[in-house]
Design a protein around this motif. Sequence first.
Motif, PDB file in Angstrom:
ATOM      1  N   UNK A  50       3.665   5.338   0.540  1.00  0.00           N
ATOM      2  CA  UNK A  50       4.749   6.192   0.668  1.00  0.00           C
ATOM      3  C   UNK A  50       3.859   6.811   1.872  1.00  0.00           C
ATOM      4  N   UNK A  51       3.296   6.656   2.810  1.00  0.00           N
ATOM      5  CA  UNK A  51       2.495   7.474   3.709  1.00  0.00           C
ATOM      6  C   UNK A  51       2.254   6.198   4.484  1.00  0.00           C
ATOM      7  N   UNK A  52       2.053   6.581   5.533  1.00  0.00           N
ATOM      8  CA  UNK A  52       0.798   5.757   6.601  1.00  0.00           C
ATOM      9  C   UNK A  52       0.094   5.330   6.281  1.00  0.00           C
ATOM     10  N   UNK A  53      -0.337   4.004   6.066  1.00  0.00           N
ATOM     11  CA  UNK A  53      -1.784   3.757   5.530  1.00  0.00           C
ATOM     12  C   UNK A  53      -2.456   3.580   6.263  1.00  0.00           C
ATOM     13  N   UNK A  54      -3.882   3.987   6.568  1.00  0.00           N
ATOM     14  CA  UNK A  54      -4.834   3.984   7.227  1.00  0.00           C
ATOM     15  C   UNK A  54      -5.143   2.390   8.421  1.00  0.00           C
ATOM     16  N   UNK A 137      -4.673  -9.229  -7.725  1.00  0.00           N
ATOM     17  CA  UNK A 137      -4.163  -8.511  -6.097  1.00  0.00           C
ATOM     18  C   UNK A 137      -5.035  -7.264  -6.682  1.00  0.00           C
ATOM     19  N   UNK A 138      -4.700  -7.171  -4.919  1.00  0.00           N
ATOM     20  CA  UNK A 138      -5.372  -5.318  -4.309  1.00  0.00           C
ATOM     21  C   UNK A 138      -4.419  -4.690  -2.824  1.00  0.00           C
ATOM     22  N   UNK A 139      -4.046  -3.662  -3.051  1.00  0.00           N
ATOM     23  CA  UNK A 139      -3.249  -3.452  -2.013  1.00  0.00           C
ATOM     24  C   UNK A 139      -3.900  -1.699  -1.750  1.00  0.00           C
ATOM     25  N   UNK A 140      -4.656  -1.615  -0.954  1.00  0.00           N
ATOM     26  CA  UNK A 140      -5.374  -0.892  -0.719  1.00  0.00           C
ATOM     27  C   UNK A 140      -4.809   0.266   1.267  1.00  0.00           C
ATOM     28  N   UNK A 141      -3.754   1.003   1.020  1.00  0.00           N
ATOM     29  CA  UNK A 141      -3.767   1.875   1.542  1.00  0.00           C
ATOM     30  C   UNK A 141      -4.107   2.835   2.500  1.00  0.00           C
ATOM     31  N   UNK A 142      -5.292   2.221   2.094  1.00  0.00           N
ATOM     32  CA  UNK A 142      -7.072   2.945   3.154  1.00  0.00           C
ATOM     33  C   UNK A 142      -6.681   4.043   4.193  1.00  0.00           C
TER      34      UNK A 142
END
Length: 142
Positions: A50-54, A137-142
């Motif tokens: 939803x936002x720019x990832x880190x 499964x891991x999704x980390x937008x950091x």
Amino acid sequence: MDCGSLPGSGTFSDPLRLGVAGVRPVVARGCQPLTPGSPFHVRYFSFTLVGTPGANAEAGASFTIDRDGIGPVYPAVIMPGGWILKPSLGSGYWTGTEPFFTGRYQAISDLKPGTYILSTEKMDSPFNSLTTPPYDVIVDAG
């Protein structure tokens, strides 16, 4: 989340839906092992940024190689239309030490907000013809 309770069938046209990856990582635990197929055995997941990832954002699979599941899980990041942004073999990085890797991830810090598909693949070759271990499964937008 329990991988087996995610909505979707795990195909490309009906991926398992992880939901929104935002402030906290999205984790699906206990995904069933991938087994040999021709040329791959694949399970698909969708996620939305939803936002720019880190700068340290990543998406991939965590697993423990053992005697019964020695084939690692390879993630790829794909657009919903089929365009492969990050191929499972040409990009990504391992965690752990060969031959006992503990995961493989794709950096996603360069992705724009939107919905993506994460494929998790088991390569079918004489060297890696065995089943993968169960994985998360891991999704980390950091």
